[in-house]
Design an enzyme around this catalytic site. Structure first.
Site, mmCIF file in Angstrom:
data_model
loop_
_atom_site.group_PDB
_atom_site.id
_atom_site.type_symbol
_atom_site.label_atom_id
_atom_site.label_comp_id
_atom_site.label_asym_id
_atom_site.label_seq_id
_atom_site.Cartn_x
_atom_site.Cartn_y
_atom_site.Cartn_z
ATOM 1 N N ARG A 12 23.543 144.211 24.554
ATOM 2 C CA ARG A 12 24.862 143.675 24.897
ATOM 3 C C ARG A 12 25.383 144.196 26.240
ATOM 4 N NH1 ARG A 12 28.552 144.927 20.080
ATOM 5 N NH2 ARG A 12 27.094 146.607 19.665
ATOM 6 N N GLU A 13 24.462 144.336 27.201
ATOM 7 C CA GLU A 13 24.851 144.861 28.507
ATOM 8 C C GLU A 13 25.893 143.981 29.188
ATOM 9 O OE1 GLU A 13 21.791 144.566 27.381
ATOM 10 O OE2 GLU A 13 20.651 146.395 27.785
ATOM 11 N N LEU A 14 25.789 142.670 28.971
ATOM 12 C CA LEU A 14 26.722 141.766 29.661
ATOM 13 C C LEU A 14 28.154 141.988 29.182
ATOM 14 C CD1 LEU A 14 27.027 139.501 31.722
ATOM 15 C CD2 LEU A 14 26.747 137.857 29.860
ATOM 16 N N LYS A 15 28.304 142.222 27.894
ATOM 17 C CA LYS A 15 29.640 142.470 27.336
ATOM 18 C C LYS A 15 30.249 143.725 27.959
ATOM 19 C CE LYS A 15 31.888 143.394 22.884
ATOM 20 N NZ LYS A 15 32.689 142.176 22.737
ATOM 21 N N GLU A 24 34.118 122.032 10.700
ATOM 22 C CA GLU A 24 33.114 122.290 11.738
ATOM 23 C C GLU A 24 31.703 122.025 11.234
ATOM 24 O OE1 GLU A 24 34.066 126.566 12.136
ATOM 25 O OE2 GLU A 24 31.916 126.890 11.944
ATOM 26 N N CYS A 83 42.209 126.824 8.525
ATOM 27 C CA CYS A 83 43.093 127.153 9.648
ATOM 28 C C CYS A 83 42.975 126.163 10.792
ATOM 29 C CB CYS A 83 42.884 128.561 10.157
ATOM 30 S SG CYS A 83 41.440 129.390 9.581
ATOM 31 N N HIS A 97 48.925 133.285 15.614
ATOM 32 C CA HIS A 97 48.092 133.572 16.792
ATOM 33 C C HIS A 97 48.932 134.101 17.943
ATOM 34 C CE1 HIS A 97 44.726 131.863 14.740
ATOM 35 N NE2 HIS A 97 45.406 130.749 14.506
ATOM 36 N N CYS A 119 47.958 131.336 8.952
ATOM 37 C CA CYS A 119 46.679 131.971 8.622
ATOM 38 C C CYS A 119 46.952 133.423 8.235
ATOM 39 C CB CYS A 119 45.733 131.889 9.824
ATOM 40 S SG CYS A 119 44.012 132.333 9.444
HETATM 41 N N1 GLN Z 1 42.232 135.020 3.630
HETATM 42 C C1 GLN Z 1 41.848 135.176 4.986
HETATM 43 C C2 GLN Z 1 42.857 136.045 5.727
HETATM 44 O O1 GLN Z 1 43.994 135.972 5.431
HETATM 45 C C3 GLN Z 1 41.746 133.832 5.678
HETATM 46 C C4 GLN Z 1 41.188 133.960 7.048
HETATM 47 C C5 GLN Z 1 40.897 132.627 7.714
HETATM 48 O O2 GLN Z 1 41.317 131.593 7.275
HETATM 49 N N2 GLN Z 1 40.199 132.644 8.817
HETATM 50 O O3 GLN Z 1 42.529 136.782 6.626
HETATM 51 ZN ZN ZN Z 2 43.042 130.688 8.418
#
Ligand code: GLN
Ligand code: ZN
Length: 756
Positions: free
Chosen positions: A16-19, A606, A644, A695, A727
């Site tokens: 992981r040198e780049l990191k 995803e 999320c 976030h 989340c």
């Molecule tokens: N239960 C997980 C948390 O609260 C849910 C995380 C997620 O959705 N990425 O951290």
């Molecule tokens: Zn989430």
């Protein structure tokens, strides 16, 4: 002459040198010159490793300080106006500003590279975008490689893929920029020719996706233009088969075509049958995105059959796709179980497999007898190992019955019983699971893992935290509590470590984006759950309070997608095995008195296949897996799920088919706009549209959250609505979480009064 080739080598460095280098440069601890030197060192090591192993063609331009698509943006000079680029060459500060933003300017957007967990920087265009060579990186690196005697093949993201991945701010059509872009690509390729390059690799993964007519036309125009430069073109496709684009692909004027035979082995026969005269076919036989050794004998047979038709000098051996999606060097795994390790190959080992296949093809089987024998041994070992094949799991899988995929009663009936059992107010409040992971918690976990903290002390530390979190939530007057997940460092790893069939590496890092790398767990065998994984924590938490305590699990689809998976059975099969293990846990939680159980599935969306025609099949087994994990409980037990994100338009039917009693989603940033899919669909079950953007460090006010809830209450039945953040809170600090949750509960109380 058969060539052993590669499409891309991991750029992060074996250690992981780049990191380390980029992060210290960002902090101001490393000079630009030293960062550039660190990059040169990694390239040199990578090139020499591949050359010494015997590759005939080695990619150049696969190295990047951040992302290869961003490198392309710099190369063609598509720098968005906000970076104040004044022409000339893009410098590193501008490059990193585009990647990450800085105090005065926002970053460009980032999104997933096809169906991988690699994220690229999304090009930004508008109708007025002009292109001009604005980076010398590819030319410098090509010279650097040639000076070292490396048989270099520069790699460029192809023009049609590049434009297709970008987004236009003004609703104009990105593909309309092609006539302006192509002259720049031609200039790039011509310059590479002057430097002494014979071949370039043009990556057009888009050629294996669903294409619009405009994209098809653009591919024709583009390939015709690029082949005019007097450099041979290897057109690379990967991640899917050519399918309905096969005739188009084979009609393009390339000199070599690369196809992915790991993802789409079935295409080989018809591609070979229809392959244009005189052209070279690059066979992507070695898995570029997983960690398993190849079945060399089977691969050699395919290569041989191809060579029988096309002739030796028209076949190349290659990985299925760039190996940037694979970890670096298995030799560094000094602590891995020897048998499991003997089944694996990281990038360095994969290069040797490619070389072995070339030698076997050119000189005959006997020339690689040892490699074939060793490979046969692994194939046999994996086919018969009792560590992989668990008869208990197999017999359970064979006796799945329809009733195991459905709850006892329909939602309406369950709902009545649940409401009676739980006695919750309208607009019930809850959180998504984790609470702030303080330094103390992380240290306690790490010390326990190292062996510096014994079990009783570790347990006490976690219990203390759970107690604190429970009392806190009671004080906040939250309705459905959580234990806070202090014992978990990662939502997949935590469960993987306790499941049979999973293993972990020390060094299996792959780049997720920029300097963020992930080390996915490895599913090597049949999955089962030897003992309960969360029951003790949840039961303890429940014992502390009269309010319902929510059990917290990661769902089978997410467990699957965020791991390296076995390649000896369909993913759907593996997913259902994981579902059975989770089902056991769900059952035990219920037995322990847990009345609400949340099964997180952030990866469902995803996981959607790249081709639309494959979606339904995937959604069917994904939904089945979730239902298998969740359907074992009584009507009274309430099952939640969480995702999320909130772009559900394409898959809302499947989300409803999960039949979770309640779902929480991310909606605060979009001001509830993203609820639309649920409203249009008339989603019948309960739903918690996130009202708190976790976030951001910003603390939302009570009023903001009321406004969001009012919006939700206008389009949903108020009795459907849960009140929760977007989340989990593990990345936040207590100082923000406390007031934010207080505002959230107050907002819910206001709504109860207003809406009744
Ligand atoms: N239960 C997980 C948390 O609260 C849910 C995380 C997620 O959705 N990425 O951290
Ligand atoms: Zn989430």
């Amino acid at each position: 002459m058969v060539f052993a080739t590669n499409l891309g080598y991991p750029r992060i460095g074996a250690r992981r040198e780049l990191k380390k280098a980029t992060e210290s440069y960002w902090k101001g601890d490393l000079s630009e010159a030293d960062l550039i030197q660190a990059g040169a060192d990694i390239r040199k090591t990578n090139w020499m490793t591949q050359k010494d192993a015997g590759l005939d063609m080695i990619p150049v331009g696969d190295f990047s300080f951040y992302d290869q698509v961003l490198d392309m943006t710099a190369l063609v000079g598509a720098i968005p106006a906000r970076y104040n680029f004044k022409g000339g060459m893009v410098d590193l500060p501008t490059y990193f500003a585009m990647a990450r933003g800085n105090d005065s300017v926002t970053a460009m957007e980032m999104t997933k590279w096809f169906d991988t967990n690699y994220h690229y920087i999304v090009p930004e265009f508008d109708a007025a975008t002009d292109f001009k060579i604005s980076s010398s990186k590819i030319f410098d690196e090509t010279k650097e490689a040639l000076d070292m005697g490396i048989p270099a093949r520069p790699v460029l993201v192809g023009p049609v893929t590049y434009l297709s991945l970008g987004k236009t701010k003004d609703e104009s059509d990105a593909l309309a920029l092609l006539p302006k872009l192509l002259p720049v690509y031609k200039e790039i390729i011509s310059r590479l020719k002057t430097i002494g390059i014979e071949w370039v690799q043009i990556d057009e993964p888009i050629l294996a996706m669903d294409l619009s007519d405009a994209q098809k036309a653009a591919l024709k125009t583009s390939c015709a233009a690029l082949t005019e430069c007097g450099v041979k073109i290897c057109l690379a496709t990967y991640f899917c088969g050519l399918r309905d684009n096969q005739a188009l692909a084979l009609s393009l004027p390339f000199d070599a075509l690369h196809i992915d035979l790991k993802r789409a082995p079935e295409q080989l026969e018809s591609v070979v049958k229809n392959f244009p005269a005189g052209k070279i076919l690059s066979l992507g036989l070695i898995d570029g995105r997983n960690i398993w050794k190849a079945d060399l004998r089977a691969a050699l047979t395919k290569a041989q059959q191809t060579a029988d038709v096309l002739g030796m000098d028209r076949v190349w051996i290659a990985p299925s796709c760039s190996m940037i999606h694979s970890p670096n060097d298995l030799d560094l795994e000094v602590r891995m179980d020897e048998q499991l390790k003997s089944w694996m190959a990281y990038a360095k080992q994969k290069v040797s497999e490619i070389v072995a296949l070339r030698d076997g093809l050119m000189k005959g089987e006997n020339a690689i007898a040892d490699a074939l024998a060793a490979s046969d041994e692994v194939v046999k070992d994996r086919a018969t190992s009792s560590r992989i094949h668990n008869t208990g799991v197999k017999s359970r899988m064979a006796s799945l019955e329809p009733s195991m995929f459905a709850r006892e009663s329909n939602f309406k009936k369950r709902r009545e019983k649940q409401h009676a059992a739980l006695g919750l107010p309208t607009f019930p409040t809850t959180s998504i699971g984790s609470f702030p992971q303080t330094k103390e918690i992380r240290e306690a976990r790490a010390a326990f893992k190292r062996g510096d903290l014994d079990m009783p002390h570790y347990q006490q530390a976690m219990r203390d935290e759970i107690l604190r979190v429970v009392r806190f939530q009671e004080e906040m007057d939250i309705d459905v509590l959580v234990h806070g997940e202090p014992e978990r460092n990662d939502m997949v790893e935590y469960f993987g470590e306790q499941l049979q069939g999973y293993t972990f590496s020390q060094n299996g890092w792959v780049q997720s984006y920029g300097s963020r790398y992930v080390k996915p767990p490895i599913i090597f065998g049949d999955v089962s759950r030897p003992t309960p994984m969360t029951v003790e924590w949840s039961a303890y938490a429940q014992s502390l309070t009269d309010r319902p305590m929510k059990g917290m699990l990661t769902g089978p689809i997410t467990m699957l997608f965020w791991s390296f998976v076995r390649d000896d059975q369909p993913r759907s099969e593996t997913c259902k095995q994981i579902a059975l293990a989770i089902r056991d846990e769900v059952q035990d939680l219920e037995k322990a008195g847990i009345k609400v159980i949340q099964i997180d599935e952030p990866a469902i969306r995803e996981g959607l296949p790249l081709r639309r025609e494959d979606w339904q099949d995937y959604l069917n087994w994904a939904v089945d897996s979730f239902r298998l994990s969740a359907s074992c409980v009584h009507d009274e037990t309430q099952i939640h799920t969480h995702m999320c994100y909130s772009e559900f338009n394409d898959i809302i039917q499947s989300i409803a088919d999960l039949d979770a009693d309640a779902i929480s989603i991310e909606t605060s940033r979009s001001q509830m706009e993203l609820l639309e899919a649920f409203v249009n669909f008339q989603y019948p079950n309960e739903i918690g549209p996130g009202v708190y953007d976790i976030h951001s460090p910003r603390i939302p006010t009570e009023n903001e959250m009321i406004i969001l809830l009012e919006k939700a209450a206008m389009v949903l039945d108020p009795s459907q609505i849960w009140v929760n953040p977007d989340c989990g809170l593990k990345t936040r600090g207590w100082k923000e979480v406390e007031p934010a949750l207080r505002h959230m509960v107050d907002a819910a109380k206001v709504m109860r009064k207003r809406v009744g």
